[in-house]
Design a protein around this motif. Structure first.
Motif, mmCIF file in Angstrom:
data_model
loop_
_atom_site.group_PDB
_atom_site.id
_atom_site.type_symbol
_atom_site.label_atom_id
_atom_site.label_comp_id
_atom_site.label_asym_id
_atom_site.label_seq_id
_atom_site.Cartn_x
_atom_site.Cartn_y
_atom_site.Cartn_z
ATOM 1 N N SER A 373 113.329 9.274 9.468
ATOM 2 C CA SER A 373 112.249 8.349 9.789
ATOM 3 C C SER A 373 110.895 8.928 9.387
ATOM 4 O O SER A 373 110.035 8.220 8.847
ATOM 5 C CB SER A 373 112.266 8.036 11.282
ATOM 6 N N LEU A 374 110.700 10.222 9.620
ATOM 7 C CA LEU A 374 109.452 10.865 9.222
ATOM 8 C C LEU A 374 109.300 10.890 7.702
ATOM 9 O O LEU A 374 108.192 10.680 7.181
ATOM 10 C CB LEU A 374 109.404 12.293 9.788
ATOM 11 N N ASP A 375 110.405 11.132 6.986
ATOM 12 C CA ASP A 375 110.336 11.120 5.523
ATOM 13 C C ASP A 375 109.968 9.736 4.996
ATOM 14 O O ASP A 375 109.149 9.605 4.070
ATOM 15 C CB ASP A 375 111.677 11.562 4.942
ATOM 16 N N LYS A 376 110.555 8.699 5.586
ATOM 17 C CA LYS A 376 110.229 7.344 5.153
ATOM 18 C C LYS A 376 108.780 6.995 5.490
ATOM 19 O O LYS A 376 108.089 6.340 4.702
ATOM 20 C CB LYS A 376 111.179 6.352 5.821
ATOM 21 N N MET A 377 108.308 7.437 6.668
ATOM 22 C CA MET A 377 106.926 7.179 7.048
ATOM 23 C C MET A 377 105.964 7.893 6.101
ATOM 24 O O MET A 377 104.931 7.332 5.678
ATOM 25 C CB MET A 377 106.678 7.638 8.493
ATOM 26 N N LYS A 378 106.288 9.117 5.720
ATOM 27 C CA LYS A 378 105.447 9.859 4.793
ATOM 28 C C LYS A 378 105.400 9.167 3.432
ATOM 29 O O LYS A 378 104.340 9.034 2.817
ATOM 30 C CB LYS A 378 105.993 11.282 4.650
ATOM 31 N N GLN A 379 106.575 8.717 2.953
ATOM 32 C CA GLN A 379 106.622 8.021 1.680
ATOM 33 C C GLN A 379 105.820 6.730 1.734
ATOM 34 O O GLN A 379 105.107 6.380 0.792
ATOM 35 C CB GLN A 379 108.075 7.732 1.311
ATOM 36 N N ARG A 380 105.896 6.017 2.873
ATOM 37 C CA ARG A 380 105.156 4.772 3.021
ATOM 38 C C ARG A 380 103.645 5.017 3.019
ATOM 39 O O ARG A 380 102.875 4.257 2.407
ATOM 40 C CB ARG A 380 105.580 4.105 4.330
ATOM 41 N N MET A 381 103.230 6.071 3.692
ATOM 42 C CA MET A 381 101.810 6.411 3.725
ATOM 43 C C MET A 381 101.305 6.780 2.340
ATOM 44 O O MET A 381 100.189 6.427 1.941
ATOM 45 C CB MET A 381 101.568 7.549 4.708
ATOM 46 N N GLU A 382 102.094 7.520 1.570
ATOM 47 C CA GLU A 382 101.689 7.890 0.222
ATOM 48 C C GLU A 382 101.553 6.646 -0.664
ATOM 49 O O GLU A 382 100.622 6.538 -1.463
ATOM 50 C CB GLU A 382 102.706 8.856 -0.375
ATOM 51 N N GLU A 383 102.477 5.699 -0.494
ATOM 52 C CA GLU A 383 102.367 4.455 -1.249
ATOM 53 C C GLU A 383 101.119 3.672 -0.849
ATOM 54 O O GLU A 383 100.441 3.073 -1.691
ATOM 55 C CB GLU A 383 103.615 3.609 -1.034
ATOM 56 N N LEU A 384 100.807 3.677 0.461
ATOM 57 C CA LEU A 384 99.633 2.965 0.952
ATOM 58 C C LEU A 384 98.356 3.585 0.398
ATOM 59 O O LEU A 384 97.433 2.874 -0.038
ATOM 60 C CB LEU A 384 99.621 2.980 2.484
ATOM 61 N N ILE A 385 98.266 4.911 0.429
ATOM 62 C CA ILE A 385 97.081 5.606 -0.083
ATOM 63 C C ILE A 385 96.919 5.372 -1.580
ATOM 64 O O ILE A 385 95.825 5.088 -2.079
ATOM 65 C CB ILE A 385 97.177 7.116 0.228
ATOM 66 N N GLU A 386 98.036 5.435 -2.296
ATOM 67 C CA GLU A 386 97.971 5.232 -3.734
ATOM 68 C C GLU A 386 97.587 3.789 -4.081
ATOM 69 O O GLU A 386 96.814 3.522 -5.008
ATOM 70 C CB GLU A 386 99.316 5.580 -4.366
ATOM 71 N N HIS A 387 98.053 2.845 -3.290
ATOM 72 C CA HIS A 387 97.782 1.435 -3.575
ATOM 73 C C HIS A 387 96.325 1.077 -3.300
ATOM 74 O O HIS A 387 95.727 0.285 -4.024
ATOM 75 C CB HIS A 387 98.715 0.560 -2.733
ATOM 76 N N ASN A 388 95.746 1.675 -2.247
ATOM 77 C CA ASN A 388 94.384 1.323 -1.866
ATOM 78 C C ASN A 388 93.346 2.267 -2.466
ATOM 79 O O ASN A 388 92.163 2.133 -2.181
ATOM 80 C CB ASN A 388 94.247 1.325 -0.346
ATOM 81 N N GLY A 389 93.770 3.239 -3.218
ATOM 82 C CA GLY A 389 92.836 4.091 -3.916
ATOM 83 C C GLY A 389 92.177 5.145 -3.059
ATOM 84 O O GLY A 389 91.103 5.645 -3.404
ATOM 85 N N PHE A 390 92.751 5.519 -1.941
ATOM 86 C CA PHE A 390 92.173 6.577 -1.113
ATOM 87 C C PHE A 390 92.357 7.917 -1.792
ATOM 88 O O PHE A 390 93.327 8.168 -2.505
ATOM 89 C CB PHE A 390 92.842 6.619 0.263
#
Length: 421
Positions: A373-390
């Motif tokens: 679950s932590l690995d999936k959450m980390k992957q999701r956060m990385e996708e979110l950051i990459e998508h929004n340009g943070f």
């Protein structure tokens, strides 16, 4: 019906009853004093048992199909042997052959038929299934497992005892029997000759001496002839007691230890018994949790609020129950926070599921699930950051030099797949 243990128990009871009637029939054949009433009862019971067992086999075939009678597994071999016994010793002997002799007017060898019918007693092996499935017969099941597992040990025990006895017999022939024969030929005292003739018939030969040693192994009153032998060969007691020490004291105790070890291993590796114990343990835990929940739910609403939950850690009776569940009064707020889904009340399902998972040590599958679950959450956060340009900047703000500054584009924050106008 066929898959229930009640049906299996009924079948086993009728198998026992059938064996009982076979014993009565054997008694009647020998004594002939049971009378015609018993003869009619035995004949009627034979037809009843044959009909029931045949119906049982047909029902099992209808429910399980051909696969249940294929001898590739233990249950398949048992079902196939059971069906063969019912067909040959029941249908053919009880119904087919008597009907054939009646129609043709010929006679049959009733003694041979009775001998075949007795083979139905082999169906007693089906009781093993009942002993395995019903907890009441747990000890009987362990005894049967120990008996079957010890067959291989028993075989090799017989082999080892044979070679040990064979070796001692060779030594006995050369060290005791041959000197006794020479002494027998040289003595002239009639009393000594008669005395030696009294025990030489159990010693003069490998087969006779080995049989005598087995008598010594079984401790079957061997001291009488051993005293007579000691009169002529004083040190012969060392020979016999050496055999007792090796074959009886050492070897037999080792065999007992091996059989006990196999029985304990079988008991521990019984997967069905372990499953039943696990289910019983879970049912007991659920009963305890249900009782605790009812005690805590003072207003009978079916839910627990913070006040009811806090009071349960202060009540002496419920405090003991919490301690049995490995929870201390200091854990009150933490446990409530973990059980509550955010509405401020704990429902029955939340209470049972949460405490069942928190009780005891964490299992490997739970740790692995948390890691995934932590690995999936980390992957999701990385996708979110990459998508929004943070992006993290190495610059520091004046107010807080140690804190990183977030730089992003002027786009609004959104998750992948969201459309923002």
């Amino acid at each position: 019906l066929v898959t229930s243990w009640e049906f299996e128990l009924l079948s086993s009871i009728l198998i026992l009853a059938n064996c009982g009637t076979m014993g009565i029939q054997a008694q009647q054949e020998v004594t002939g004093g049971l009378g015609p009433v018993w003869a009619i009862f035995i004949t009627g019971s034979e037809h009843f048992f044959t009909a029931f067992f045949m119906t049982e086999c047909l029902l099992r075939f209808k429910v399980y199909g051909w696969s249940a009678f294929i001898p590739t597994k233990a249950d398949g071999r048992s079902n196939l042997m059971d069906a063969c016994l019912v067909f040959f010793t029941g249908v053919i002997i009880t119904w087919a052959i008597p009907l054939l002799t009646l129609l043709t007017g010929t006679t049959s060898d009733s003694g041979f038929l009775r001998m075949l019918t007795v083979f139905r007693a082999v169906r007693l092996a089906r009781l093993v299934r009942v002993f395995r499935k019903i907890p009441l017969f747990r000890e009987a099941w362990m005894l049967l497992c120990g008996l079957t597992d010890s067959c291989r040990t028993l075989f090799w025990t017989i082999v080892v005892i044979f070679f040990v006895t064979y070796g001692f017999a060779i030594f006995g022939i050369n060290l005791i029997v041959v000197p006794l024969q020479e002494l027998r030929a040289a003595t002239e005292d009639p009393e000594d000759v008669q005395r030696m003739d009294g025990f030489m018939h159990i010693l003069d030969g490998m087969d006779k001496l080995m049989f005598t040693l087995v008598q010594v192994l079984c401790e079957d009153s061997f001291h009488a002839f051993m005293r007579d032998i000691m009169h002529f060969v004083p040190w012969s007691w060392m020979y016999f007691y050496s055999y007792v020490a090796i074959a009886c004291l050492v070897l037999m105790n080792l065999v007992t230890a091996i059989i006990v070890e196999h029985a304990m291993e079988t008991s521990k590796s019984d997967q069905e018994q372990q499953l039943r114990e696990k289910v019983a343990k879970q049912a007991k835990e659920m009963k305890e949790l249900s009782h605790l929940f009812n005690l805590m739910d003072t207003d009978g609403s079916g839910t627990l609020n913070w006040e009811e939950f806090k009071e349960s850690f202060q009540d002496p009776e419920m405090k003991k129950m919490w301690r049995l569940l490995d929870f201390q009064p200091d854990d009150c707020k933490e446990v409530f926070r973990l059980l509550d889904d955010g509405d401020g009340e704990i429902e029955t399902g939340e209470f049972f599921e949460g405490l069942s998972r928190m009780k005891g040590l964490a299992q490997a599958k739970h740790v692995y699930a948390l890691q995934r679950s932590l690995d999936k959450m980390k992957q999701r956060m990385e996708e979110l950051i990459e998508h929004n340009g943070f992006d993290f900047s190495r610059q520091r703000s004046p107010a807080s030099p140690k804190s990183p500054v977030w730089h992003s584009t002027d786009r609004p924050v959104c998750f992948p797949g969201m459309h923002v106008s």
